[in-house]
Design a protein around this motif. Sequence first.
Motif, PDB file in Angstrom:
ATOM      1  N   MET A   4     -16.930 -47.636   9.182  1.00 41.52           N
ATOM      2  CA  MET A   4     -17.041 -46.323   8.620  1.00 41.52           C
ATOM      3  C   MET A   4     -16.006 -46.173   7.508  1.00 41.52           C
ATOM      4  SD  MET A   4     -15.605 -42.896   8.621  1.00 41.52           S
ATOM      5  CE  MET A   4     -14.139 -43.208   9.489  1.00 41.52           C
ATOM      6  N   TYR A   5     -16.415 -45.550   6.426  1.00 39.43           N
ATOM      7  CA  TYR A   5     -15.474 -45.276   5.340  1.00 39.43           C
ATOM      8  C   TYR A   5     -15.845 -43.956   4.677  1.00 39.43           C
ATOM      9  CZ  TYR A   5     -19.065 -46.770   2.024  1.00 39.43           C
ATOM     10  OH  TYR A   5     -20.216 -46.878   1.305  1.00 39.43           O
ATOM     11  N   GLU A   6     -14.848 -43.346   4.062  1.00 36.61           N
ATOM     12  CA  GLU A   6     -15.060 -42.130   3.288  1.00 36.61           C
ATOM     13  C   GLU A   6     -14.158 -42.207   2.071  1.00 36.61           C
ATOM     14  OE1 GLU A   6     -14.930 -37.279   3.812  1.00 36.61           O
ATOM     15  OE2 GLU A   6     -13.827 -38.513   5.232  1.00 36.61           O
ATOM     16  N   ILE A   7     -14.705 -41.840   0.916  1.00 33.10           N
ATOM     17  CA  ILE A   7     -13.950 -41.857  -0.341  1.00 33.10           C
ATOM     18  C   ILE A   7     -13.943 -40.449  -0.908  1.00 33.10           C
ATOM     19  CG2 ILE A   7     -13.862 -42.752  -2.698  1.00 33.10           C
ATOM     20  CD1 ILE A   7     -15.417 -45.234  -1.597  1.00 33.10           C
ATOM     21  N   LYS A   8     -12.755 -39.953  -1.232  1.00 36.88           N
ATOM     22  CA  LYS A   8     -12.600 -38.664  -1.902  1.00 36.88           C
ATOM     23  C   LYS A   8     -11.775 -38.904  -3.159  1.00 36.88           C
ATOM     24  CE  LYS A   8     -12.379 -35.997   2.371  1.00 36.88           C
ATOM     25  NZ  LYS A   8     -11.506 -35.155   3.199  1.00 36.88           N
ATOM     26  N   VAL A   9     -12.129 -38.225  -4.230  1.00 37.12           N
ATOM     27  CA  VAL A   9     -11.417 -38.387  -5.486  1.00 37.12           C
ATOM     28  C   VAL A   9     -10.902 -37.035  -5.968  1.00 37.12           C
ATOM     29  CG1 VAL A   9     -11.587 -39.125  -7.900  1.00 37.12           C
ATOM     30  CG2 VAL A   9     -12.840 -40.377  -6.124  1.00 37.12           C
ATOM     31  N   ASP A  10      -9.609 -36.982  -6.239  1.00 30.38           N
ATOM     32  CA  ASP A  10      -8.998 -35.826  -6.896  1.00 30.38           C
ATOM     33  C   ASP A  10      -8.760 -36.287  -8.337  1.00 30.38           C
ATOM     34  OD1 ASP A  10      -7.285 -33.943  -7.999  1.00 30.38           O
ATOM     35  OD2 ASP A  10      -6.088 -33.711  -6.179  1.00 30.38           O
ATOM     36  N   ALA A  11      -9.761 -36.038  -9.196  1.00 33.46           N
ATOM     37  CA  ALA A  11      -9.699 -36.540 -10.566  1.00 33.46           C
ATOM     38  C   ALA A  11      -8.559 -35.903 -11.354  1.00 33.46           C
ATOM     39  CB  ALA A  11     -11.031 -36.302 -11.272  1.00 33.46           C
ATOM     40  N   ALA A  12      -8.249 -34.642 -11.061  1.00 36.65           N
ATOM     41  CA  ALA A  12      -7.176 -33.952 -11.793  1.00 36.65           C
ATOM     42  C   ALA A  12      -5.829 -34.646 -11.591  1.00 36.65           C
ATOM     43  CB  ALA A  12      -7.091 -32.495 -11.344  1.00 36.65           C
ATOM     44  N   ARG A  13      -5.571 -35.120 -10.378  1.00 39.98           N
ATOM     45  CA  ARG A  13      -4.307 -35.818 -10.106  1.00 39.98           C
ATOM     46  C   ARG A  13      -4.455 -37.332 -10.171  1.00 39.98           C
ATOM     47  NH1 ARG A  13      -1.584 -33.143  -4.864  1.00 39.98           N
ATOM     48  NH2 ARG A  13      -3.518 -33.805  -3.908  1.00 39.98           N
ATOM     49  N   GLY A  14      -5.679 -37.806 -10.332  1.00 39.26           N
ATOM     50  CA  GLY A  14      -5.900 -39.249 -10.382  1.00 39.26           C
ATOM     51  C   GLY A  14      -5.607 -39.921  -9.052  1.00 39.26           C
ATOM     52  N   VAL A  15      -6.017 -39.262  -7.960  1.00 40.16           N
ATOM     53  CA  VAL A  15      -5.769 -39.802  -6.618  1.00 40.16           C
ATOM     54  C   VAL A  15      -7.098 -40.091  -5.933  1.00 40.16           C
ATOM     55  CG1 VAL A  15      -4.793 -39.339  -4.327  1.00 40.16           C
ATOM     56  CG2 VAL A  15      -3.573 -38.572  -6.375  1.00 40.16           C
ATOM     57  N   VAL A  16      -7.214 -41.310  -5.430  1.00 39.90           N
ATOM     58  CA  VAL A  16      -8.380 -41.722  -4.667  1.00 39.90           C
ATOM     59  C   VAL A  16      -7.934 -41.843  -3.213  1.00 39.90           C
ATOM     60  CG1 VAL A  16     -10.097 -43.536  -4.318  1.00 39.90           C
ATOM     61  CG2 VAL A  16      -9.317 -42.991  -6.635  1.00 39.90           C
ATOM     62  N   GLU A  17      -8.625 -41.115  -2.331  1.00 35.16           N
ATOM     63  CA  GLU A  17      -8.342 -41.195  -0.903  1.00 35.16           C
ATOM     64  C   GLU A  17      -9.459 -41.995  -0.240  1.00 35.16           C
ATOM     65  OE1 GLU A  17      -6.807 -37.892   1.387  1.00 35.16           O
ATOM     66  OE2 GLU A  17      -6.673 -36.724  -0.465  1.00 35.16           O
ATOM     67  N   LEU A  18      -9.070 -43.041   0.458  1.00 32.05           N
ATOM     68  CA  LEU A  18     -10.010 -43.894   1.170  1.00 32.05           C
ATOM     69  C   LEU A  18      -9.639 -43.841   2.644  1.00 32.05           C
ATOM     70  CD1 LEU A  18     -12.196 -46.134   1.354  1.00 32.05           C
ATOM     71  CD2 LEU A  18     -10.378 -47.780   0.818  1.00 32.05           C
ATOM     72  N   THR A  19     -10.592 -43.455   3.476  1.00 35.24           N
ATOM     73  CA  THR A  19     -10.386 -43.433   4.916  1.00 35.24           C
ATOM     74  C   THR A  19     -11.285 -44.488   5.525  1.00 35.24           C
ATOM     75  OG1 THR A  19      -9.944 -41.052   4.848  1.00 35.24           O
ATOM     76  CG2 THR A  19     -10.452 -42.007   6.998  1.00 35.24           C
ATOM     77  N   MET A  23     -14.131 -50.994  13.514  1.00 31.72           N
ATOM     78  CA  MET A  23     -14.212 -52.394  13.098  1.00 31.72           C
ATOM     79  C   MET A  23     -15.175 -52.470  11.922  1.00 31.72           C
ATOM     80  SD  MET A  23     -12.305 -54.405  14.889  1.00 31.72           S
ATOM     81  CE  MET A  23     -12.981 -56.019  14.532  1.00 31.72           C
ATOM     82  N   LEU A  24     -14.716 -53.045  10.829  1.00 29.21           N
ATOM     83  CA  LEU A  24     -15.536 -53.163   9.632  1.00 29.21           C
ATOM     84  C   LEU A  24     -16.156 -54.549   9.548  1.00 29.21           C
ATOM     85  CD1 LEU A  24     -13.013 -51.516   7.170  1.00 29.21           C
ATOM     86  CD2 LEU A  24     -15.110 -50.481   8.029  1.00 29.21           C
ATOM     87  N   SER A  25     -17.416 -54.590   9.169  1.00 26.69           N
ATOM     88  CA  SER A  25     -18.068 -55.876   8.930  1.00 26.69           C
ATOM     89  C   SER A  25     -17.808 -56.277   7.482  1.00 26.69           C
ATOM     90  CB  SER A  25     -19.577 -55.754   9.179  1.00 26.69           C
ATOM     91  OG  SER A  25     -20.155 -54.911   8.195  1.00 26.69           O
ATOM     92  N   VAL A  26     -18.077 -57.516   7.160  1.00 25.65           N
ATOM     93  CA  VAL A  26     -17.960 -57.989   5.780  1.00 25.65           C
ATOM     94  C   VAL A  26     -18.885 -57.172   4.883  1.00 25.65           C
ATOM     95  CG1 VAL A  26     -18.422 -59.974   4.267  1.00 25.65           C
ATOM     96  CG2 VAL A  26     -17.198 -60.303   6.428  1.00 25.65           C
ATOM     97  N   GLU A  27     -20.070 -56.852   5.384  1.00 22.67           N
ATOM     98  CA  GLU A  27     -21.027 -56.060   4.601  1.00 22.67           C
ATOM     99  C   GLU A  27     -20.467 -54.658   4.317  1.00 22.67           C
ATOM    100  OE1 GLU A  27     -22.800 -59.416   6.479  1.00 22.67           O
ATOM    101  OE2 GLU A  27     -21.876 -57.712   7.487  1.00 22.67           O
ATOM    102  N   GLU A  28     -19.814 -54.052   5.301  1.00 25.45           N
ATOM    103  CA  GLU A  28     -19.224 -52.724   5.085  1.00 25.45           C
ATOM    104  C   GLU A  28     -18.089 -52.778   4.063  1.00 25.45           C
ATOM    105  OE1 GLU A  28     -19.662 -50.165   9.121  1.00 25.45           O
ATOM    106  OE2 GLU A  28     -18.608 -52.085   9.322  1.00 25.45           O
ATOM    107  N   VAL A  29     -17.335 -53.854   4.069  1.00 22.66           N
ATOM    108  CA  VAL A  29     -16.278 -54.017   3.065  1.00 22.66           C
ATOM    109  C   VAL A  29     -16.920 -54.061   1.681  1.00 22.66           C
ATOM    110  CG1 VAL A  29     -14.504 -55.564   2.156  1.00 22.66           C
ATOM    111  CG2 VAL A  29     -14.640 -55.137   4.617  1.00 22.66           C
ATOM    112  N   ASP A  30     -17.972 -54.841   1.532  1.00 23.65           N
ATOM    113  CA  ASP A  30     -18.663 -54.916   0.247  1.00 23.65           C
ATOM    114  C   ASP A  30     -19.207 -53.550  -0.170  1.00 23.65           C
ATOM    115  OD1 ASP A  30     -18.125 -57.635   0.082  1.00 23.65           O
ATOM    116  OD2 ASP A  30     -20.084 -58.228   0.882  1.00 23.65           O
ATOM    117  N   GLU A  31     -19.737 -52.782   0.805  1.00 20.98           N
ATOM    118  CA  GLU A  31     -20.273 -51.441   0.518  1.00 20.98           C
ATOM    119  C   GLU A  31     -19.171 -50.500   0.040  1.00 20.98           C
ATOM    120  OE1 GLU A  31     -22.326 -49.875   3.933  1.00 20.98           O
ATOM    121  OE2 GLU A  31     -23.610 -51.647   4.069  1.00 20.98           O
TER     122      GLU A  31
END
Length: 126
Positions: free
Chosen positions: A1-16, A20-28
């Motif tokens: 599972m992953y979630e990506i949030k972007v605060d473009a004004a501050r230039g911050v990328v949050e990745l949660t 257990m991640l599979s190789v395919e999930e890493v690529d995704e």
Amino acid sequence: MYEIKVDAARGVVELTLGGMLSVEEVDEYIAALRAAFVANRLSSYAMLIDVSDCPIQSQSTIAEMQRSMGPMPKARAIALVTGSSLARMQIRRLFTQDYARIVGSREEGLAWVVSGIEPASAVRPG
């Protein structure tokens, strides 16, 4: 599972990341991360990566993360929120940049990546 949030004004990328991640999930999630950079026109960015809900990952997953992160544009700062001490050890091997910090909370991580405030609980990877 992953979630990506972007605060473009501050230039911050949050990745949660969680579970257990599979190789395919890493690529995704790497493909989604790259798409977020393009969609938000981020030329300079910092990352806050929360892996507090991740157990230790398989060697194949870690190898794919290392391979996939190599061509990523360099961040100004990276903060990694970790949970268990074993996961923290794995993160220390994966993130060796001098601008990366392993922190105890999201708030400490944001203070590091936004304002350059050295977290009290920080561990420098490497």
